[in-house]
Enzyme design. Structure first.
Site, mmCIF file in Angstrom:
data_model
loop_
_atom_site.group_PDB
_atom_site.id
_atom_site.type_symbol
_atom_site.label_atom_id
_atom_site.label_comp_id
_atom_site.label_asym_id
_atom_site.label_seq_id
_atom_site.Cartn_x
_atom_site.Cartn_y
_atom_site.Cartn_z
ATOM 1 N N GLU A 1 20.448 9.705 -53.071
ATOM 2 C CA GLU A 1 20.377 8.245 -53.127
ATOM 3 C C GLU A 1 21.466 7.746 -54.063
ATOM 4 O OE1 GLU A 1 16.380 6.406 -53.981
ATOM 5 O OE2 GLU A 1 17.388 5.738 -55.792
ATOM 6 N N LYS B 1 27.378 9.272 -61.989
ATOM 7 C CA LYS B 1 28.166 10.511 -61.864
ATOM 8 C C LYS B 1 27.388 11.609 -61.142
ATOM 9 C CE LYS B 1 31.589 9.858 -65.411
ATOM 10 N NZ LYS B 1 32.075 8.763 -64.594
ATOM 11 N N LYS C 1 0.392 2.196 -44.944
ATOM 12 C CA LYS C 1 1.821 2.052 -44.610
ATOM 13 C C LYS C 1 2.160 2.919 -43.396
ATOM 14 C CE LYS C 1 3.423 2.619 -49.107
ATOM 15 N NZ LYS C 1 4.373 2.575 -50.245
HETATM 16 P P1 FAD Z 1 3.597 -0.878 -52.168
HETATM 17 O O1 FAD Z 1 3.428 0.223 -51.197
HETATM 18 O O2 FAD Z 1 3.472 -2.271 -51.662
HETATM 19 O O3 FAD Z 1 2.541 -0.625 -53.346
HETATM 20 C C1 FAD Z 1 2.634 -1.353 -54.567
HETATM 21 C C2 FAD Z 1 1.279 -1.304 -55.281
HETATM 22 O O4 FAD Z 1 0.340 -2.119 -54.582
HETATM 23 C C3 FAD Z 1 0.657 0.100 -55.335
HETATM 24 O O5 FAD Z 1 -0.023 0.185 -56.551
HETATM 25 C C4 FAD Z 1 -0.318 0.103 -54.168
HETATM 26 O O6 FAD Z 1 -1.390 1.000 -54.394
HETATM 27 C C5 FAD Z 1 -0.789 -1.337 -54.144
HETATM 28 N N1 FAD Z 1 -1.120 -1.883 -52.825
HETATM 29 C C6 FAD Z 1 -0.497 -1.653 -51.653
HETATM 30 N N2 FAD Z 1 -1.059 -2.401 -50.680
HETATM 31 C C7 FAD Z 1 -2.026 -3.145 -51.256
HETATM 32 C C8 FAD Z 1 -2.944 -4.135 -50.797
HETATM 33 N N3 FAD Z 1 -2.983 -4.510 -49.518
HETATM 34 N N4 FAD Z 1 -3.809 -4.683 -51.706
HETATM 35 C C9 FAD Z 1 -3.784 -4.323 -53.010
HETATM 36 N N5 FAD Z 1 -2.944 -3.379 -53.500
HETATM 37 C C10 FAD Z 1 -2.068 -2.819 -52.637
HETATM 38 N N6 FAD Z 1 12.806 -0.390 -56.160
HETATM 39 C C11 FAD Z 1 13.848 -1.245 -56.002
HETATM 40 O O7 FAD Z 1 13.820 -2.350 -56.555
HETATM 41 N N7 FAD Z 1 14.916 -0.895 -55.232
HETATM 42 C C12 FAD Z 1 15.003 0.280 -54.595
HETATM 43 O O8 FAD Z 1 15.991 0.560 -53.910
HETATM 44 C C13 FAD Z 1 13.925 1.217 -54.751
HETATM 45 N N8 FAD Z 1 13.939 2.427 -54.139
HETATM 46 C C14 FAD Z 1 12.858 3.280 -54.285
HETATM 47 C C15 FAD Z 1 12.860 4.512 -53.607
HETATM 48 C C16 FAD Z 1 11.793 5.382 -53.744
HETATM 49 C C17 FAD Z 1 11.804 6.713 -53.025
HETATM 50 C C18 FAD Z 1 10.702 5.044 -54.587
HETATM 51 C C19 FAD Z 1 9.552 5.997 -54.782
HETATM 52 C C20 FAD Z 1 10.687 3.820 -55.245
HETATM 53 C C21 FAD Z 1 11.760 2.924 -55.099
HETATM 54 N N9 FAD Z 1 11.763 1.683 -55.730
HETATM 55 C C22 FAD Z 1 12.829 0.815 -55.558
HETATM 56 C C23 FAD Z 1 10.669 1.287 -56.613
HETATM 57 C C24 FAD Z 1 9.561 0.492 -55.882
HETATM 58 O O9 FAD Z 1 10.053 -0.722 -55.394
HETATM 59 C C25 FAD Z 1 8.440 0.272 -56.881
HETATM 60 O O10 FAD Z 1 7.842 1.499 -57.225
HETATM 61 C C26 FAD Z 1 7.419 -0.783 -56.526
HETATM 62 O O11 FAD Z 1 6.685 -1.107 -57.704
HETATM 63 C C27 FAD Z 1 6.411 -0.361 -55.462
HETATM 64 O O12 FAD Z 1 6.986 -0.287 -54.240
HETATM 65 P P2 FAD Z 1 6.155 0.276 -52.958
HETATM 66 O O13 FAD Z 1 7.023 0.074 -51.800
HETATM 67 O O14 FAD Z 1 5.629 1.595 -53.263
HETATM 68 O O15 FAD Z 1 4.976 -0.806 -52.950
#
Ligand code: FAD
Length: 317
Positions: A19, A305, A199
């Protein structure tokens, strides 16, 4: 090609991917190429490009501060297109709920389709720097599941508002995030896994994990996910420790644990050059065991890097 097809075509062989983060505004793209060039000999089938949230800046004028919104690292989709063109590699733009309206997301997805980008990483994004909790953008999505639904609707020929017949469907392969040590806001690992399942049920094709430093956490996570019926590939995300400050920053920002052996090894380092070496060796050992266990892809978080990622890849691929 779709990530899931790359995995199928590999016939059980572990693939290498990484990434990258777009350059900070003002920097040209050459610096990015200079870091990617040394990694291309390991044949990554895909490269992920992150998206950063918008942030506030304060501009002084006549003794007063004007609050303005900016994006410090714009250009994710453009970078995906340029890497695809330059290296003939699949690229995966990270698409966020945070800071985007559903319409803006739709336009971004349409751009991706025109550019031949076939994979999208669908994420919620974190809270903005000066906010404690994630706030849904006006007209945006609240959870990654909602974003997956929007992408799947487009895959099925449904725009948000327009009743138009598509000549060809985008067929995006969708990745989502998984957290072996649970997401920081989730009340428990089990409830976070239920959200992950939502999801996948909405249409996610694969999962990439948050970084972890103890493989046991990944193996237990995969077992728990499988027991719950999450059967898509779960790609481990690996980050080599690079500076001493990571011992504080990583647990603080990502709410993950570091193994005591790793902490001790970093603690005795005289400088960050030694820390970088410890990080490389730890990641090599972690990766070797994951590879032996038959993980589909080893996905590395390369911040800037890439010499450390190259050293790790050289030991494994
Ligand atoms: P979600 O899947 O929406 O989950 C977020 C939280 O809400 C979790 O605690 C989940 O349990 C809870 N939840 C989900 N659905 C519901 C619901 N219906 N009701 C109540 N609670 C719910 N961040 C960036 O800004 N840019 C990036 O490019 C980026 N890349 C990433 C790549 C990877 C591989 C990973 C692991 C993370 C990345 N992140 C990035 C960080 C990510 O955006 C954060 O971790 C963010 O806080 C959660 O994203 P998510 O998509 O997992 O959220």
């Amino acid at each position: 090609m779709k990530i899931t097809d790359h995995i199928k075509n590999a016939n059980g062989k572990t693939l290498f991917s990484f990434e990258i983060v777009p350059p900070i505004k003002g920097k040209n793209i050459q610096g990015l190429y200079d870091n990617i060039d040394p990694l291309m000999e390991f044949n990554p089938p895909f490269i992920d490009v992150t998206t950063s949230r918008e942030e506030y800046i304060y501009i002084e004028k006549d003794g007063l501060f004007d609050k303005k919104m900016t994006r410090m690292r714009p250009g994710t989709v453009g970078i995906c297109a340029s890497l695809k063109h330059k290296y003939d590699v699949d690229t995966v733009p990270h698409v966020l709920c945070g800071g985007f309206t559903k319409e803006e997301t739709e336009y971004m997805l349409v751009d991706c389709q025109y550019l031949g980008i076939e994979n999208i990483m669908a994420l919620r994004g974190d809270a903005m720097k000066d906010e404690k909790y994630f706030v849904t953008a006006k007209g945006g999505h609240s959870y990654a599941t909602d974003l997956v639904n929007q992408i799947q609707n487009l895959n099925n020929g449904k725009y948000l508002h327009d009743d138009v017949k598509m000549d060809s469907l985008p067929g995006f392969c969708i990745g989502v995030a998984g957290y072996p040590e649970k997401h920081m806001e989730a009340p428990s690992l089990q409830s976070d896994l239920k959200r992950l399942k939502e999801k996948v049920e909405a249409g996610a094709d694969y999962v990439v994990t948050q970084m972890f430093f103890d493989n046991q956490k990944y193996f237990e996570f995969v077992d728990a996910a499988r027991a719950m019926g999450i059967m898509v590939p779960i790609i481990p995300g690996i980050k080599p420790i690079a500076v001493k400050r990571h011992l504080q920053i990583l647990p603080q920002v990502f709410k993950i644990d570091l193994p005591q052996d790793l902490i001790d090894a970093v603690d005795v380092c005289k400088d960050n050059k030694e820390v970088r070496q410890v990080g490389i060796e730890w990641a090599i050992q972690q990766s070797k065991k994951l590879k032996e266990a038959g993980v589909p892809v080893l996905h590395y978080y390369s911040m800037g890097k890439s010499d450390n990622i190259k050293a790790i890849a050289k030991a494994l691929f």
